[in-house]
Design a protein around this motif. Sequence first.
Motif, PDB file in Angstrom:
ATOM      1  N   LYS A 171      -2.416   9.733  14.631  1.00  0.00           N
ATOM      2  CA  LYS A 171      -1.399   8.706  14.400  1.00  0.00           C
ATOM      3  C   LYS A 171      -1.645   7.450  15.225  1.00  0.00           C
ATOM      4  O   LYS A 171      -1.228   6.359  14.834  1.00  0.00           O
ATOM      5  CB  LYS A 171      -0.012   9.277  14.693  1.00  0.00           C
ATOM      6  CG  LYS A 171       0.334  10.476  13.830  1.00  0.00           C
ATOM      7  CD  LYS A 171       0.183  10.186  12.339  1.00  0.00           C
ATOM      8  CE  LYS A 171       0.439  11.411  11.474  1.00  0.00           C
ATOM      9  NZ  LYS A 171       0.275  11.132  10.042  1.00  0.00           N
TER      10      LYS A 171
ATOM     11  N   LYS B 221       3.958  14.060  12.407  1.00  0.00           N
ATOM     12  CA  LYS B 221       4.252  12.626  12.463  1.00  0.00           C
ATOM     13  C   LYS B 221       4.079  12.071  13.863  1.00  0.00           C
ATOM     14  O   LYS B 221       3.607  10.936  14.031  1.00  0.00           O
ATOM     15  CB  LYS B 221       5.681  12.366  11.965  1.00  0.00           C
ATOM     16  CG  LYS B 221       6.030  10.894  11.880  1.00  0.00           C
ATOM     17  CD  LYS B 221       7.416  10.682  11.309  1.00  0.00           C
ATOM     18  CE  LYS B 221       7.740   9.200  11.201  1.00  0.00           C
ATOM     19  NZ  LYS B 221       9.090   8.965  10.617  1.00  0.00           N
TER      20      LYS B 221
ATOM     21  N   SER C 102       1.008  20.456   5.179  1.00  0.00           N
ATOM     22  CA  SER C 102       1.432  19.126   5.618  1.00  0.00           C
ATOM     23  C   SER C 102       2.825  19.215   6.240  1.00  0.00           C
ATOM     24  O   SER C 102       3.713  19.873   5.693  1.00  0.00           O
ATOM     25  CB  SER C 102       1.442  18.160   4.424  1.00  0.00           C
ATOM     26  OG  SER C 102       1.903  16.882   4.800  1.00  0.00           O
TER      27      SER C 102
ATOM     28  N   PRO D 187       8.562  15.038   7.932  1.00  0.00           N
ATOM     29  CA  PRO D 187       8.660  13.944   8.908  1.00  0.00           C
ATOM     30  C   PRO D 187       9.246  14.358  10.252  1.00  0.00           C
ATOM     31  O   PRO D 187       8.815  13.852  11.299  1.00  0.00           O
ATOM     32  CB  PRO D 187       9.564  12.931   8.201  1.00  0.00           C
ATOM     33  CG  PRO D 187       9.372  13.193   6.749  1.00  0.00           C
ATOM     34  CD  PRO D 187       9.179  14.674   6.637  1.00  0.00           C
TER      35      PRO D 187
ATOM     36  N   GLN E 153       3.097  16.729  -0.142  1.00  0.00           N
ATOM     37  CA  GLN E 153       3.543  16.057   1.076  1.00  0.00           C
ATOM     38  C   GLN E 153       5.008  15.659   0.926  1.00  0.00           C
ATOM     39  O   GLN E 153       5.493  15.390  -0.179  1.00  0.00           O
ATOM     40  CB  GLN E 153       2.690  14.822   1.366  1.00  0.00           C
ATOM     41  CG  GLN E 153       2.732  13.789   0.264  1.00  0.00           C
ATOM     42  CD  GLN E 153       1.885  12.572   0.548  1.00  0.00           C
ATOM     43  OE1 GLN E 153       1.173  12.092  -0.306  1.00  0.00           O
ATOM     44  NE2 GLN E 153       1.949  12.049   1.760  1.00  0.00           N
TER      45      GLN E 153
ATOM     46  N   ALA F 204       9.207   9.964   3.068  1.00  0.00           N
ATOM     47  CA  ALA F 204       9.492   9.428   4.398  1.00  0.00           C
ATOM     48  C   ALA F 204      10.731  10.039   5.041  1.00  0.00           C
ATOM     49  O   ALA F 204      10.797  10.162   6.274  1.00  0.00           O
ATOM     50  CB  ALA F 204       9.637   7.902   4.323  1.00  0.00           C
TER      51      ALA F 204
ATOM     52  N   SER G 248       2.168   6.847   0.854  1.00  0.00           N
ATOM     53  CA  SER G 248       2.094   6.210   2.166  1.00  0.00           C
ATOM     54  C   SER G 248       3.216   6.731   3.057  1.00  0.00           C
ATOM     55  O   SER G 248       4.234   7.228   2.561  1.00  0.00           O
ATOM     56  CB  SER G 248       2.187   4.688   2.026  1.00  0.00           C
ATOM     57  OG  SER G 248       3.452   4.308   1.496  1.00  0.00           O
ATOM     58  N   PRO G 249       3.080   6.637   4.394  1.00  0.00           N
ATOM     59  CA  PRO G 249       4.114   7.158   5.293  1.00  0.00           C
ATOM     60  C   PRO G 249       5.501   6.570   5.041  1.00  0.00           C
ATOM     61  O   PRO G 249       6.510   7.254   5.227  1.00  0.00           O
ATOM     62  CB  PRO G 249       3.588   6.789   6.690  1.00  0.00           C
ATOM     63  CG  PRO G 249       2.104   6.742   6.524  1.00  0.00           C
ATOM     64  CD  PRO G 249       1.884   6.182   5.142  1.00  0.00           C
ATOM     65  N   ASP G 250       5.571   5.292   4.615  1.00  0.00           N
ATOM     66  CA  ASP G 250       6.879   4.691   4.361  1.00  0.00           C
ATOM     67  C   ASP G 250       7.376   4.930   2.943  1.00  0.00           C
ATOM     68  O   ASP G 250       8.484   4.503   2.588  1.00  0.00           O
ATOM     69  CB  ASP G 250       6.854   3.195   4.662  1.00  0.00           C
ATOM     70  CG  ASP G 250       5.849   2.429   3.780  1.00  0.00           C
ATOM     71  OD1 ASP G 250       5.287   3.035   2.839  1.00  0.00           O
ATOM     72  OD2 ASP G 250       5.626   1.231   4.035  1.00  0.00           O
TER      73      ASP G 250
END
Length: 324
Positions: free
Chosen positions: A94, A134, A176, A179, A236, A239, A287-289
């Motif tokens: 990260k 995360k 995975s 969050p 996955q 967010a 994407s993470p967001d």
Amino acid sequence: MQYYVATGLQRDNQEGFSFHGVFPGYAFTPDGAAIVATADGKIWKYGLFGSGARTAIPFTAKIEQTLTEALRTPRRTGVDDVRARILRWPVESKDGKTLVFSALGHLYAMPLPAGTPARITTGADLEYAPSFSKDGRMLTFVGWSDANKGDVWTMPFPGGPPRKLTTVSGQYVNPSFSPDGSSIVFVAGGGAAFGDDDLSGELWEEIRVIPSQGGAASYVIGTKNRGPNRRVARPQFDADGRRIYFVEDADAQGPNPPKTVLGSVKPDGTDKRTHLRFTRAEEAMLSPDGRWVAFNEQYNAWVTALPQLGAQTVDIELGGAALP
């Protein structure tokens, strides 16, 4: 009434199209009392009507055979250092300072941009599909051994004793973290591993969730096997951890290969929705967001926007579509 006429026959694998082998041809003798077939480099006569007699039919043949020197490549044995030519499942930490990957069946970490890789585990079993939490303090991965099958594991990063999470060994891949780090989503096989097969031979696959501190895994949803030539889904969380995203094949239309769709469900498996439909994409990752989707198609990587939840399925085509 049925009975064996000939045993010990050998499959003929001379023709390129018969890669599974075919049995040699045979013929009846003129009196119908026996059949003639080949086996063990000879021609045999097999008696019928329960006699079971096998008699060699002698023959000679004039042939010309060219013998060439065998091609032999020197191989090193007993060496301590081996150069890994293929890195699998590379994931960046990260903070962007470390790359973790699987090579030669074990997990390694390499300082970026050009550090020296070092192994971060010590077990003898094979290790695959690492993924960071995360906060970057934990790794999850899957292990495998022919004797004990596979499990889902976690371990502290950059090092520490691994912890096995799954209570029933099987064939698992692509874990995975959620969050908040409390759960791990992964793909489970349908049992082909216990029949000496792998994930590509599964009739179906399952997406499951397990607590990151251990406990019983819960079934989320089943997904179609994409076959040996396509990538297994990499599920996955989004967010906020409220939905699980994954790719699967759409229904094929005529002779064309099936398209790839990016869908999502709630962690309890309800409210399945399809968001994007790709022509030839192999994988697609959120994407993470949660605003963008990266996908690979035709040996290149691409990025596109993710529509808001509730919108209709959007087609993504490199030649022009609703989304760039």
